[in-house]
Write a protein that holds these residues in place. Structure first.
Motif, PDB file in Angstrom:
ATOM      1  N   ARG A   1     -14.130  37.053  64.501  1.00 23.94           N
ATOM      2  CA  ARG A   1     -14.347  35.711  65.059  1.00 23.94           C
ATOM      3  C   ARG A   1     -15.340  35.008  64.162  1.00 23.94           C
ATOM      4  O   ARG A   1     -16.425  35.542  63.906  1.00 23.94           O
ATOM      5  N   GLY A   2     -15.017  33.853  63.712  1.00 26.35           N
ATOM      6  CA  GLY A   2     -15.996  33.083  62.920  1.00 26.35           C
ATOM      7  C   GLY A   2     -15.870  33.312  61.426  1.00 26.35           C
ATOM      8  O   GLY A   2     -16.335  32.509  60.631  1.00 26.35           O
ATOM      9  N   GLY A   3     -15.269  34.445  61.014  1.00 33.68           N
ATOM     10  CA  GLY A   3     -15.062  34.700  59.589  1.00 33.68           C
ATOM     11  C   GLY A   3     -16.349  34.919  58.811  1.00 33.68           C
ATOM     12  O   GLY A   3     -17.416  35.140  59.384  1.00 33.68           O
ATOM     13  N   GLY A   4     -16.242  34.849  57.508  1.00 30.50           N
ATOM     14  CA  GLY A   4     -17.425  35.106  56.680  1.00 30.50           C
ATOM     15  C   GLY A   4     -17.113  34.916  55.217  1.00 30.50           C
ATOM     16  O   GLY A   4     -16.072  34.343  54.846  1.00 30.50           O
ATOM     17  N   ARG A   5     -18.005  35.404  54.398  1.00 28.78           N
ATOM     18  CA  ARG A   5     -17.884  35.202  52.954  1.00 28.78           C
ATOM     19  C   ARG A   5     -18.369  36.474  52.243  1.00 28.78           C
ATOM     20  O   ARG A   5     -19.305  37.125  52.701  1.00 28.78           O
ATOM     21  N   ILE A   6     -17.730  36.803  51.139  1.00 32.30           N
ATOM     22  CA  ILE A   6     -18.224  37.901  50.282  1.00 32.30           C
ATOM     23  C   ILE A   6     -18.550  37.312  48.914  1.00 32.30           C
ATOM     24  O   ILE A   6     -17.672  36.735  48.250  1.00 32.30           O
ATOM     25  N   TYR A   7     -19.806  37.445  48.483  1.00 33.03           N
ATOM     26  CA  TYR A   7     -20.195  37.111  47.115  1.00 33.03           C
ATOM     27  C   TYR A   7     -20.094  38.387  46.293  1.00 33.03           C
ATOM     28  O   TYR A   7     -20.663  39.411  46.672  1.00 33.03           O
ATOM     29  N   GLU A   8     -19.380  38.340  45.169  1.00 30.68           N
ATOM     30  CA  GLU A   8     -19.287  39.517  44.297  1.00 30.68           C
ATOM     31  C   GLU A   8     -20.169  39.276  43.076  1.00 30.68           C
ATOM     32  O   GLU A   8     -19.859  38.433  42.238  1.00 30.68           O
ATOM     33  N   ARG A   9     -21.279  40.027  42.990  1.00 32.24           N
ATOM     34  CA  ARG A   9     -22.262  39.803  41.924  1.00 32.24           C
ATOM     35  C   ARG A   9     -22.220  40.867  40.831  1.00 32.24           C
ATOM     36  O   ARG A   9     -23.004  40.803  39.892  1.00 32.24           O
ATOM     37  N   VAL A  10     -21.383  41.906  41.014  1.00 33.82           N
ATOM     38  CA  VAL A  10     -21.370  42.982  40.012  1.00 33.82           C
ATOM     39  C   VAL A  10     -20.136  42.875  39.112  1.00 33.82           C
ATOM     40  O   VAL A  10     -20.250  42.865  37.890  1.00 33.82           O
ATOM     41  N   TRP A  11     -18.951  42.796  39.730  1.00 33.56           N
ATOM     42  CA  TRP A  11     -17.710  42.689  38.960  1.00 33.56           C
ATOM     43  C   TRP A  11     -17.071  41.348  39.267  1.00 33.56           C
ATOM     44  O   TRP A  11     -16.637  41.120  40.398  1.00 33.56           O
ATOM     45  N   LYS A  12     -16.956  40.502  38.268  1.00 34.47           N
ATOM     46  CA  LYS A  12     -16.392  39.160  38.469  1.00 34.47           C
ATOM     47  C   LYS A  12     -14.956  39.202  39.009  1.00 34.47           C
ATOM     48  O   LYS A  12     -14.569  38.377  39.822  1.00 34.47           O
ATOM     49  N   SER A  13     -14.144  40.187  38.516  1.00 32.90           N
ATOM     50  CA  SER A  13     -12.716  40.165  38.879  1.00 32.90           C
ATOM     51  C   SER A  13     -12.378  41.244  39.905  1.00 32.90           C
ATOM     52  O   SER A  13     -11.471  42.031  39.682  1.00 32.90           O
ATOM     53  N   ARG A  14     -13.122  41.284  41.003  1.00 28.68           N
ATOM     54  CA  ARG A  14     -12.847  42.350  41.950  1.00 28.68           C
ATOM     55  C   ARG A  14     -12.166  41.844  43.217  1.00 28.68           C
ATOM     56  O   ARG A  14     -12.256  42.495  44.273  1.00 28.68           O
ATOM     57  N   PHE A  15     -11.468  40.730  43.125  1.00 19.10           N
ATOM     58  CA  PHE A  15     -10.818  40.206  44.321  1.00 19.10           C
ATOM     59  C   PHE A  15      -9.287  40.258  44.217  1.00 19.10           C
ATOM     60  O   PHE A  15      -8.599  39.633  45.002  1.00 19.10           O
ATOM     61  N   GLN A  16      -8.755  41.041  43.243  1.00 15.48           N
ATOM     62  CA  GLN A  16      -7.283  41.074  43.089  1.00 15.48           C
ATOM     63  C   GLN A  16      -6.597  41.510  44.373  1.00 15.48           C
ATOM     64  O   GLN A  16      -5.521  41.036  44.697  1.00 15.48           O
ATOM     65  N   TYR A  17      -7.242  42.415  45.097  1.00 13.96           N
ATOM     66  CA  TYR A  17      -6.624  42.970  46.306  1.00 13.96           C
ATOM     67  C   TYR A  17      -6.394  41.904  47.372  1.00 13.96           C
ATOM     68  O   TYR A  17      -5.570  42.082  48.273  1.00 13.96           O
ATOM     69  N   THR A  18      -7.109  40.763  47.289  1.00 16.51           N
ATOM     70  CA  THR A  18      -7.000  39.767  48.363  1.00 16.51           C
ATOM     71  C   THR A  18      -5.594  39.139  48.399  1.00 16.51           C
ATOM     72  O   THR A  18      -5.126  38.754  49.460  1.00 16.51           O
ATOM     73  N   ALA A  19      -4.924  39.082  47.227  1.00 11.52           N
ATOM     74  CA  ALA A  19      -3.556  38.522  47.212  1.00 11.52           C
ATOM     75  C   ALA A  19      -2.651  39.396  48.086  1.00 11.52           C
ATOM     76  O   ALA A  19      -1.788  38.897  48.816  1.00 11.52           O
TER      77      ALA A  19
END
Ligand code: EPU
Length: 425
Positions: A320-338
């Motif tokens: 509920r309400g959602g959120g945000r993830i900041y990735e500060r170590v690996w710039k390209s670590r969001f491939q899994y989100t697709a």
């Protein structure tokens, strides 16, 4: 035919899971064996493919091994040959970069393939090189091969890393353990795996102090001796099962862990609605009420670990309400989100953060693991999604999660490994 997982979601996980030894601690310890010619017995070595590959590399170089149980091995590296490194195997994992420090420390030279591992865009080694060069090594890279040598031997140095790199800190410790003089690594990584490597080497007679703090001091010794050593429990494996329990609305008791290592993980999970009871070597997690959103920002230890951010993503989707993830170590670590979006997740990607509006209904789909922890995130999403998920490319998950199929089915997951063609593709 590549195997995939068939996951029937919607079953809360309930029961107990024993956490295995940490892959990212076992890797540097295995390469550190090159420095120790005597026999060493290692316990709680996680049975995962990255560890098997490392053992193959050591064996092809001439190490003698005797498997004592699935998780314990006796190894002697007396006859290891620096010219027998299997270059193509070393290119399949990131940890093989530790051959640089270990090879320099024992032989004053070594060649290895450019290290592989999860694809997060470029994974530079400049901090490793700067540290080793300041100790007298030269490093060349040609035709995919890294060659390092220390023509006049290694000497001590004082080096400040630009970023507290885990790998560079490991390589510095390995190179300095047998080098003359006292080496100081400032702005060193503080992860529990660094502490475990130092504890292991100290058990073999090394003189390393300050591991776990930003300043590690290594007084070189002339020889290391054999020992028996148990690898520290895996905080990332533990954190992954904590997320799985919360996502499915279940209750898990985790045994064989170091709760101290999980402070940055327990606290956001509690904020999100999990009840967590911590004792000396156990932790119980339960989520029966609503899931709430939160904001996470990855950072080197003791911050929130980058290796757990993907596993929090399904929780944020459902929250509920959602959120945000900041990735500060690996710039390209969001491939899994697709892939998560194919399951009904809503993720808005920006340069170094991902927004999760929350309130999603996750539904079974045909998805693929993009990397080790991204694969774990999709596995968690499948466990709490409605309907069936087919998860492909599971070799990524097998690199770092020991016996995960058995561990999960034992606590009520409906999950099986299939060898036939994906039916939904
Ligand atoms: N970096 C540089 N130059 C270097 C080294 C690192 O710029 O010479 C940068 C990297 O590009 C990255 C950051 O520094 O942005 C962190 O890199 P670090 O060296 O700390 O990572 P690593 O040693 O390559 C280990 C783990 C990773 C984990 C990171 C961060 C192993 C084998 N790998 O990688 O684990 O994400 O530390 O904690 O220990 C995983 O297990 O899934 C995994 C990817």
């Amino acid at each position: 035919m590549t195997p995939y997982l068939l996951i029937r979601g919607g079953r809360p996980l309930r029961g107990e899971i024993r956490v295995d030894g940490m892959k990212n601690a076992a890797l540097p310890i295995l390469f550190a064996l090159i420095l120790v010619r005597d026999e060493v017995t290692l316990e709680d070595l996680p049975p995962v493919t990255d560890i098997e590959t490392t053992l193959q590399i050591l064996c092809k170089m001439g190490a003698e091994t005797k498997r004592l149980s699935p998780n314990a091995i006796r190894i002697q590296t007396k006859n290891v040959d620096p010219d027998a490194v299997p270059l193509s195997l070393t290119s399949t994992l990131r940890g093989s970069s530790y051959l640089l420090g270990a090879g320099l420390g024992r032989f004053g030279r070594i060649a290895t393939g450019i290290p592989g591992g999860c694809n997060f865009g470029t994974r530079p080694l400049d901090q490793h090189f700067r540290l080793l060069e300041s100790m007298g090594a030269t490093i060349e890279c040609e035709n995919g091969i890294l060659r390092t040598t220390a023509p006049r031997g290694l000497h001590s140095a004082t080096v400040r890393l630009d970023f507290p790199s885990v790998g560079a800190t490991v390589n510095g410790i390995l190179a300095a353990a047998l080098a003359e003089g006292t080496t100081v690594i400032a702005n060193a990584a503080r992860e529990p795996h660094i502490v475990d490597l130092a504890n292991f080497l100290n058990a073999c007679g090394a003189e390393i102090s300050g591991a776990g703090s930003p300043c590690v001091t290594i007084r070189g010794v002339s020889k290391l001796h054999g020992t028996r050593y148990r690898v520290v429990p895996d905080m990332i494996e533990a954190g992954t099962y904590l997320c799985a329990a919360c996502a499915t609305g279940g209750k898990l008791r985790l045994s064989n862990l170091c709760p101290d290592h999980l402070g940055a993980v327990v606290s956001p999970l509690r904020k999100m609605g999990a009840e967590i009871v911590v004792s000396e070597k156990h932790l119980t997690v339960e989520r029966s009420g609503n899931l709430y959103g939160t904001v996470l920002e990855t950072a080197p230890y003791p911050g929130f670990p980058t290796d757990l951010q993907p596993q929090f993503a399904p929780l944020l989707c459902l929250s509920r309400g959602g959120g945000r993830i900041y990735e500060r170590v690996w710039k390209s670590r969001f491939q899994y989100t697709a892939e998560l979006c194919r399951m009904g997740g809503t993720v808005l990607l920006a340069d170094d953060f991902a927004d999760f509006p929350g309130g999603d209904r996750l539904q079974g789909a045909c998805v693929r693991a993009t990397d080790l922890r991204g694969g774990a995130a999709l596995l968690i999403a499948g466990l709490c999604a409605e309907g069936e998920t087919e998860l492909g490319e599971i070799h990524h998950i097998e690199r770092g999660y020991p016996d995960f199929l058995k561990k999960l089915t034992d606590v009520g997951a409906d999950i099986s490994k299939k060898d036939e063609k994906l039916t939904k593709s």
